[in-house]
Design a protein around this motif. Structure first.
Motif, PDB file in Angstrom:
ATOM      1  N   ILE A 129       0.819  -1.209   0.000  1.00 44.02           N
ATOM      2  CA  ILE A 129       0.000   0.000   0.000  1.00 44.02           C
ATOM      3  C   ILE A 129       0.855   1.263   0.000  1.00 44.02           C
ATOM      4  O   ILE A 129       0.571   2.197  -0.741  1.00 44.02           O
ATOM      5  CB  ILE A 129      -1.001  -0.027   1.180  1.00 44.02           C
ATOM      6  N   PRO A 130       1.952   1.302   0.791  1.00 50.19           N
ATOM      7  CA  PRO A 130       2.823   2.480   0.655  1.00 50.19           C
ATOM      8  C   PRO A 130       3.295   2.681  -0.773  1.00 50.19           C
ATOM      9  O   PRO A 130       3.392   3.820  -1.240  1.00 50.19           O
ATOM     10  CB  PRO A 130       3.996   2.158   1.582  1.00 50.19           C
ATOM     11  N   SER A 131       3.586   1.589  -1.471  1.00 51.58           N
ATOM     12  CA  SER A 131       4.066   1.767  -2.843  1.00 51.58           C
ATOM     13  C   SER A 131       2.971   2.335  -3.729  1.00 51.58           C
ATOM     14  O   SER A 131       3.240   3.157  -4.610  1.00 51.58           O
ATOM     15  CB  SER A 131       4.597   0.447  -3.398  1.00 51.58           C
ATOM     16  N   VAL A 132       1.711   1.917  -3.498  1.00 51.24           N
ATOM     17  CA  VAL A 132       0.611   2.483  -4.286  1.00 51.24           C
ATOM     18  C   VAL A 132       0.450   3.971  -3.968  1.00 51.24           C
ATOM     19  O   VAL A 132       0.309   4.804  -4.871  1.00 51.24           O
ATOM     20  CB  VAL A 132      -0.709   1.736  -3.990  1.00 51.24           C
ATOM     21  N   LEU A 133       0.515   4.297  -2.682  1.00 49.74           N
ATOM     22  CA  LEU A 133       0.383   5.704  -2.295  1.00 49.74           C
ATOM     23  C   LEU A 133       1.494   6.524  -2.920  1.00 49.74           C
ATOM     24  O   LEU A 133       1.274   7.606  -3.472  1.00 49.74           O
ATOM     25  CB  LEU A 133       0.438   5.835  -0.767  1.00 49.74           C
ATOM     26  N   PHE A 134       2.706   6.008  -2.855  1.00 49.70           N
ATOM     27  CA  PHE A 134       3.832   6.736  -3.419  1.00 49.70           C
ATOM     28  C   PHE A 134       3.656   6.908  -4.915  1.00 49.70           C
ATOM     29  O   PHE A 134       3.963   7.958  -5.473  1.00 49.70           O
ATOM     30  CB  PHE A 134       5.148   6.001  -3.117  1.00 49.70           C
ATOM     31  N   TYR A 135       3.160   5.880  -5.568  1.00 51.90           N
ATOM     32  CA  TYR A 135       2.986   5.976  -7.016  1.00 51.90           C
ATOM     33  C   TYR A 135       1.991   7.071  -7.368  1.00 51.90           C
ATOM     34  O   TYR A 135       2.202   7.838  -8.303  1.00 51.90           O
ATOM     35  CB  TYR A 135       2.534   4.635  -7.600  1.00 51.90           C
ATOM     36  N   ASN A 136       0.911   7.143  -6.604  1.00 50.44           N
ATOM     37  CA  ASN A 136      -0.065   8.202  -6.851  1.00 50.44           C
ATOM     38  C   ASN A 136       0.569   9.572  -6.706  1.00 50.44           C
ATOM     39  O   ASN A 136       0.347  10.473  -7.519  1.00 50.44           O
ATOM     40  CB  ASN A 136      -1.233   8.072  -5.870  1.00 50.44           C
ATOM     41  N   PHE A 137       1.379   9.703  -5.673  1.00 45.53           N
ATOM     42  CA  PHE A 137       2.079  10.958  -5.413  1.00 45.53           C
ATOM     43  C   PHE A 137       2.959  11.319  -6.606  1.00 45.53           C
ATOM     44  O   PHE A 137       2.899  12.432  -7.141  1.00 45.53           O
ATOM     45  CB  PHE A 137       2.907  10.777  -4.135  1.00 45.53           C
ATOM     46  N   ALA A 138       3.773  10.361  -7.031  1.00 45.15           N
ATOM     47  CA  ALA A 138       4.719  10.609  -8.123  1.00 45.15           C
ATOM     48  C   ALA A 138       3.971  10.922  -9.411  1.00 45.15           C
ATOM     49  O   ALA A 138       4.313  11.849 -10.149  1.00 45.15           O
ATOM     50  CB  ALA A 138       5.623   9.394  -8.313  1.00 45.15           C
ATOM     51  N   TYR A 139       2.939  10.138  -9.653  1.00 46.40           N
ATOM     52  CA  TYR A 139       2.184  10.253 -10.896  1.00 46.40           C
ATOM     53  C   TYR A 139       1.583  11.644 -11.053  1.00 46.40           C
ATOM     54  O   TYR A 139       1.577  12.215 -12.156  1.00 46.40           O
ATOM     55  CB  TYR A 139       1.101   9.179 -10.871  1.00 46.40           C
ATOM     56  N   ALA A 140       1.110  12.210  -9.944  1.00 41.88           N
ATOM     57  CA  ALA A 140       0.477  13.524 -10.003  1.00 41.88           C
ATOM     58  C   ALA A 140       1.435  14.548 -10.602  1.00 41.88           C
ATOM     59  O   ALA A 140       1.078  15.285 -11.515  1.00 41.88           O
ATOM     60  CB  ALA A 140       0.037  13.959  -8.609  1.00 41.88           C
ATOM     61  N   PHE A 141       2.677  14.572 -10.125  1.00 41.13           N
ATOM     62  CA  PHE A 141       3.610  15.605 -10.585  1.00 41.13           C
ATOM     63  C   PHE A 141       3.989  15.398 -12.043  1.00 41.13           C
ATOM     64  O   PHE A 141       3.961  16.319 -12.846  1.00 41.13           O
ATOM     65  CB  PHE A 141       4.865  15.611  -9.713  1.00 41.13           C
ATOM     66  N   MET A 142       4.366  14.165 -12.391  1.00 49.30           N
ATOM     67  CA  MET A 142       4.926  14.007 -13.731  1.00 49.30           C
ATOM     68  C   MET A 142       3.847  14.045 -14.802  1.00 49.30           C
ATOM     69  O   MET A 142       4.072  14.560 -15.895  1.00 49.30           O
ATOM     70  CB  MET A 142       5.771  12.736 -13.823  1.00 49.30           C
ATOM     71  N   ASN A 143       2.651  13.552 -14.494  1.00 51.72           N
ATOM     72  CA  ASN A 143       1.628  13.523 -15.528  1.00 51.72           C
ATOM     73  C   ASN A 143       1.039  14.908 -15.774  1.00 51.72           C
ATOM     74  O   ASN A 143       0.880  15.323 -16.914  1.00 51.72           O
ATOM     75  CB  ASN A 143       0.526  12.532 -15.141  1.00 51.72           C
ATOM     76  N   ILE A 144       0.742  15.625 -14.699  1.00 54.45           N
ATOM     77  CA  ILE A 144       0.238  16.987 -14.892  1.00 54.45           C
ATOM     78  C   ILE A 144       1.310  17.816 -15.576  1.00 54.45           C
ATOM     79  O   ILE A 144       1.015  18.660 -16.430  1.00 54.45           O
ATOM     80  CB  ILE A 144      -0.181  17.614 -13.548  1.00 54.45           C
ATOM     81  N   GLY A 145       2.561  17.554 -15.254  1.00 54.32           N
ATOM     82  CA  GLY A 145       3.647  18.274 -15.907  1.00 54.32           C
ATOM     83  C   GLY A 145       3.640  18.050 -17.408  1.00 54.32           C
ATOM     84  O   GLY A 145       3.711  19.003 -18.194  1.00 54.32           O
ATOM     85  N   ALA A 146       3.524  16.782 -17.817  1.00 56.37           N
ATOM     86  CA  ALA A 146       3.551  16.482 -19.245  1.00 56.37           C
ATOM     87  C   ALA A 146       2.367  17.142 -19.949  1.00 56.37           C
ATOM     88  O   ALA A 146       2.525  17.773 -21.005  1.00 56.37           O
ATOM     89  CB  ALA A 146       3.527  14.970 -19.460  1.00 56.37           C
ATOM     90  N   PHE A 147       1.197  17.034 -19.377  1.00 60.83           N
ATOM     91  CA  PHE A 147       0.041  17.698 -19.982  1.00 60.83           C
ATOM     92  C   PHE A 147       0.205  19.209 -19.950  1.00 60.83           C
ATOM     93  O   PHE A 147      -0.282  19.920 -20.842  1.00 60.83           O
ATOM     94  CB  PHE A 147      -1.249  17.300 -19.257  1.00 60.83           C
TER      95      PHE A 147
END
Lengths: 492, 656
Positions: free
Chosen positions: A337-355
């Motif tokens: 679960i920590p890894s899922v939480l961390f992934y969500n965290f990471a995903y937010a920055f890089m994906n919004i950045g790309a868009f």
């Protein structure tokens, strides 16, 4: 806990709603002010400032409320540390979206006040899900989040694709919601509870956990939530809706509703249906493989970067599901679960950045195909560098944030004994390098096809800069962030 | 104090970011300001930390964050820890102290360069990476710095990238270093599989758990790490990049290719001394490679005409001294020489830079001569540095070189020590050959076009600041010989006081401590002094006779030993051997691989796979019809299939 009939509300109860209340205030203020004041650059700036400080306030408030898991409203909600983590991620994604919207939305003749208001309502829905401990609350939160996003997706109302995508999203979402609520009904029917902790306690007493009624309840819940998270085969709304929506909206809806969906998935499957783990994990594994495979493979065929990112966001759902599949038990020694939480965290920055870079390009008179990126490194090196950062991070190149996100997912999978699943993650990440790096290649090796037309982009600089910094810095500092995710999970 | 250690590497990093992002916009030439400030702050913090180490005798450390968390999977848990003990102290003072002086000098030397800000950005990044290299308390952090300095070295050698030779030299340095880094990397893998950790210290660390590990595996690790050291410190077969690296600006040669980066290999092996002591075969290899490099480089240095190339080969040769000292187990003399060498070689390079600067970018010594009148400060300081390099009695280089030779003899390798003395003679000769050719005799340049001039104070002041320790450092820290302050300072690292207490309990270190405890006999010390003095003076005298007065004709000597001359002049044909043995076969192999294996086979597979995925992708894409009822059908079908499978076959069906 068994008999919460005597409803007792204290002032303490409302404490857990402080972050939500701030975001609600943002929604109402931006709506009201946007309606009253005449459109002008000054008004738009004021609206942006309100939103920025609102989300910052919500993040700070949530962080200040950590470390003291609080259940309130007769067990309907809790501001445990997992809720805080997810609230921070959702509010942060709204904040980052504001930065890339502030100039694009007015430039495209869309009403900024309503836009920010809808954004805030959707964020509020997500935050409610994050802090809900009851099926009913989760449902309300998801719907609040989704309904606002439908409207946002249709925001470019003069463009046919925008309306079409939003309508598809709305129709299919209604369908999936029906399935979800059906699952909730079954769950209530079997266990006699809507509170997730109660459900978990009762399920733990059952001898036969493969009873058809139980399975049906769990499966319907997974289907309904899988739709919201864009898991294959319930993903089909994603590319059309993502492509139709205005790009800043796409940035937001590729992150916040997904995080919301994962908040619901973690609450329902882990906190509520945890005892049924052995029953639902196989399905999550199958869904994760399907999702990763389809997202990555179809992304290859896309010439349109926006659509490519839409498919890649499906692939990222798959990676997150891998982390969920590694779930063993609530408590120590489980990295899933920590890894899922961390992934969500990471995903937010890089994906919004790309868009965000994509929106920047559009604002400067370019399109969204890969050819529009040709030679961007020459014509606009900071944006090209930022885009390269985000794409490398999405690919999972060390030492950026995305690498650590995948690394933790892979660790969790190996730890849970699914080494083959980890291998699948790695192989499909390699596939993803193909379509991500193609954009980088276009930017750095392509011949520039005309400079971007100039436009005012003050907020863009701040937003993209913040995201680049986050992608680099939180990558290096992944240890502390993961520790927070871990500790916050344990306090569940 | 511990809480401020992070400033040491952070300041140069900030200077780098600042210069890179904003340097171009600076009004005028102020890009050196952030770099100077960063170096000054880093130096002061380093000094405070070292004083603390000196006062308490204990290492200081600060754990910044967990870099690679993963403790639950085989202990791959890497903290980013800054660790300063007596050994690190020496290194950080050299890096920040000499680095500071070189930064000052660079402002003058690079003053006319259009890429001024870029130069200081890279230089700061280098200092950051170098500090990380020596400050890390585990192999991974060290490797991070190790790769970082390699990158900066590449960037700075190729700084004048519009010159083709500079670009080629940068690539050569990078590729040769890759070979070494590959060895280092494999060594780290082997370390991790053997010890389950990459940390140096602590009860779980590598150095505390050497006992009971097979000598074979330790030897393999030692050799693999030494491959990395060979790359960085330009030893043995990997020496070829350093002379070419002189294509970079001279301050870069001084800082990176003389004082700091090239000593990283020596530092690493001394840091891992416990491991090497447990692997005597690896140590023997280190000794032989170091000695051979020391000798060969010195012979090549005898016949070079480019002033910077003389320095380059002398650097390789001096590094050879340090490496064979490590190989002989004389760790403290190795670090002592590393320290003195950093001062006098930085001085020599900066002095050479001053000469080149004053001669309008001329580097060929045959076109100089008689410069001592026009460049008095450069001349005086360069002579000071040369005396130290030549091992003139009582200079810094004399003491440290002598300790290496005596120490090597004492550790049981008298033959190696004798070779070392022969090299000392050659060193004195080629050093003063350079001095006499450059500064004495009649001018051999065209006075119509070249007007040699003294450099500005921003360049000469660092020269003076470096000349003083080059002359006096040996007397200060080297006396009495084999027991001077440097031994007392570094002793705890090897004897295992303070924070190394746990490491000290291992067998190897205990043996080392026992060895350190007794000193070389007096006859060896005195004899060493005498030999060093005589050979140094003899070398200088011969240079005087040949190039100062011309009493012995250099041409005649060259003709008499034509074979040797050709061998030395052509650098022992190392580059040609590589061309014939490695580059040419690789070229042929690459062609075969390219034409047949790659174009035919691999591309076939890759294109096939790509074609297949592309095809699948295109087919899958078609599923996305855009018709909403199809999508709804997919959801419904998906649901039905899932529920059907579960209810009919059970969830365990999927788990299979």
């Amino acid at each position: 806990m068994d008999n919460p009939v005597a409803v007792a509300l204290t002032l303490e109860d409302f404490k857990i709603l402080i972050p939500h209340a701030i975001v609600l205030a943002v929604a109402l203020l931006t709506l009201g002010y946007g309606a009253i004041a005449a459109p002008s650059p000054g008004r738009n700036a004021a609206l942006t400032v309100i939103s920025v400080f609102g989300y910052l306030g919500a993040i700070v408030a949530a962080l200040l409320l950590t470390g003291q898991p609080r259940t309130a409203f007769s067990g309907m909600g809790a501001l445990d540390d997992m809720a805080v983590f997810l609230i921070v991620v959702i509010a942060a994604s709204a904040l980052l979206t504001v930065f890339i919207s502030a100039q694009t939305i007015p430039a495209w003749d869309m009403p900024l006040g309503e836009y920010y208001s809808l954004l805030a309502f959707s964020t509020l829905g997500g935050m409610l899900v994050a802090s809900a401990v009851d099926l009913v609350m989760i449902f309300v939160g998801i719907e609040l989040s989704s309904l606002s996003v439908f409207v946002l997706a249709a925001f470019a109302k003069r463009r046919r694709e925008s309306i079409e995508g939003a309508l598809k999203y709305f129709l299919l979402s209604s369908f999936a919601t029906a399935i979800l609520i059906y699952g909730m009904a079954w769950t209530y029917g079997v266990t006699g509870a809507t509170n997730l902790n109660d459900i978990s306690l009762r399920l733990a007493t059952y001898q036969d956990r493969t009873a058809p009624t139980l399975l049906l309840a769990a499966l319907l819940l997974i289907v309904g939530l899988g739709f919201k998270a864009a898991a294959v085969p319930f993903h089909m709304w994603t590319p059309d809706a993502y492509q139709g929506a205005p790009t800043p909206v796409t940035a937001f809806m590729s992150v916040a509703p997904k995080v919301t969906a994962f908040a619901a998935i973690l609450r329902v499957l882990v906190q509520g249906l945890g005892p049924l783990r052995e029953q639902w994990v196989p399905l999550v594994i199958v869904l994760s493989v399907l999702t990763m495979a389809l997202g990555n493979l179809v992304a290859i065929a896309q010439r349109d970067v926006k659509r490519m990112l839409a498919y890649s966001s499906i692939a990222h759902t798959g990676y997150m599901l891998v982390g969920l599949a590694a779930f063993r038990q609530i408590g120590g020694g489980d990295e899933s679960i920590p890894s899922v939480l961390f992934y969500n965290f990471a995903y937010a920055f890089m994906n919004i950045g790309a868009f965000g870079v994509l929106a920047w390009l559009q604002l400067h008179g370019k399109g969204t195909t890969i050819d529009d990126f040709n030679g961007l490194a020459v014509t606009a090196w900071p944006q090209a560098a930022a885009m390269a950062f985000f794409l490398f991070s999405l690919t999972g190149v060390p030492p950026l944030l995305g690498f650590y996100a995948k690394y933790f997912i892979i660790l969790a999978a190996i730890e849970a004994g699914y080494t083959w699943l980890a291998v699948v993650v790695v192989l499909l990440s390699a596939v993803s390098a193909y379509y991500y790096l193609r954009v980088v290649a276009a930017m750095y090796f392509g011949d520039p096809a005309g400079a971007p037309t100039p436009a005012r982009t003050r907020f863009f600089g701040v937003g993209l800069g913040a995201m680049v910094l986050s992608v680099a810095l939180f990558g290096i500092l992944s240890g502390p962030v993961l520790d927070l995710a871990r500790q916050w999970y344990l306090a569940l | 104090m511990e809480n401020w250690l992070f400033l040491i590497p952070l300041m140069p990093l900030l200077a780098f970011a600042f210069d890179l992002l904003l340097g171009r916009r600076f009004p005028g030439k102020w890009a050196h300001a952030p770099a100077w400030i960063a170096m000054a702050v880093a130096f002061v913090v380093s000094l405070l930390a070292v004083l603390r180490v000196a006062r308490t005798g204990e290492p200081v450390s600060q754990t910044l964050w967990r870099w690679m968390p993963g403790a639950d999977l085989g202990g791959f848990d890497i903290p980013f820890t800054i660790f300063i003990d007596q050994l690190t102290s020496v290194m950080i003072l050299i890096i920040t102290g000499i680095g500071f002086l070189i930064h000052i000098y660079s402002a003058g030397y690079m003053g006319h360069d259009p890429g001024y800000y870029r130069f200081f950005a890279y230089l700061s990044l280098f200092v950051f990476a170098m500090l990380v290299l020596v400050l890390g308390d585990n192999f991974l952090v060290m490797f991070f710095g190790w790769e970082g300095v390699g990158l900066c070295s590449y960037l700075l050698i190729g700084y004048w990238f519009d010159r083709r030779s500079a670009g080629d030299a940068a690539k050569k340095a990078f590729i040769v270093n890759r070979v070494g880094d590959f060895g280092f990397l494999i060594g780290m893998f082997l370390l991790f599989t053997t010890f389950g950790t990459l940390s140096f210290f602590g009860p779980e660390g590598i150095f505390a758990n050497l006992a009971g590990k097979g000598e074979g595996v330790l030897t393999a690790i030692g050799l693999l790490l030494f491959v990395g050291a060979m790359g960085k410190s330009a030893q043995g077969p990997l020496t070829v990049w350093l002379p070419d690296a002189m294509e970079g600006p001279t301050p870069v040669s001084a800082l990176i290719h003389a004082a700091t980066m090239v000593t990283a290999g020596v530092y690493m092996m001394v840091r891992a001394h416990a491991l090497y002591e447990a692997a005597p075969v690896a140590l023997l290899v280190v000794l032989i490679v170091g000695l051979a490099t020391c000798f060969i480089a010195a012979t090549i240095g005898l016949v070079q005409n480019d002033i910077k190339r003389v320095m380059a080969y002398s650097t390789v040769s001096q590094l050879g001294y340090m490496v064979f000292a490590v190989g002989a187990g004389a760790f403290i003399p190795a670090i002592f020489h590393l320290m003195t060498h950093a001062f006098f070689k930085a001085l020599l390079f900066l002095g050479a830079g001053s000469v080149i600067h004053g001669m309008h970018e001329e580097q060929d010594m045959r076109k100089m001569g008689g410069l001592r009148r026009s460049m008095p400060i450069t001349y005086a300081t360069l002579v000071a540095g040369s005396l130290a390099l030549a091992g003139f009695p009582l200079t810094a280089g004399f003491f440290s070189k002598d300790e290496i030779l005596v120490g090597t003899w004492f550790e049981g390798y008298p033959l190696a020590a004798i070779v070392g003395w022969i090299v000392a003679f050659m060193t004195a000769f080629y050093t003063f050959r350079m001095i006499f050719l450059t500064f004495h005799g009649q001018p051999r340049f065209d006075p119509e076009h070249v007007h040699p001039h003294e450099s500005p104070p921003v360049m000469t002041l660092p020269l003076i600041a470096l000349a003083i320790p080059s002359l006096l450092l040996g007397i200060i820290v080297g006396l009495p010989a084999e027991a001077g302050p440097i031994h007392q300072w570094l002793g705890p690292v090897f004897e295992g006081g303070g924070g190394h207490a746990d490491a000290a309990r291992t067998m190897a270190v205990a043996v080392a401590a026992a060895e350190e405890a007794h000193h070389p006999p007096a006859w060896l010390t005195v004899g060493g002094f005498a030999a060093s003095t005589l050979l140094s003076l003899a070398g200088i005298a011969l240079a005087w006779l040949m190039y100062g007065t011309g009493r012995i004709s250099a041409q005649a000597m060259g003709r008499r030993f034509a074979g040797l001359y050709a061998l030395f002049y052509n650098k022992w044909y190392l580059d040609d051997i590589y061309q014939a043995l490695i580059v040419a076969p690789l070229d042929v192999l690459a062609r075969i691989l390219w034409k047949w294996v790659d174009a035919g086979f691999i591309d076939g597979i890759v294109n096939g796979v790509a074609h297949l995925t592309g095809g699948v992708s295109q087919q899958l894409r078609k599923v996305q019809t855009g018709v909403v009822s199809n999508y709804a059908l997919a959801i419904a079908l998906g649901t039905v299939i899932i529920v059907g499978v579960y209810l009919l076959l059970g969830p365990q069906f999927l788990a299979r």
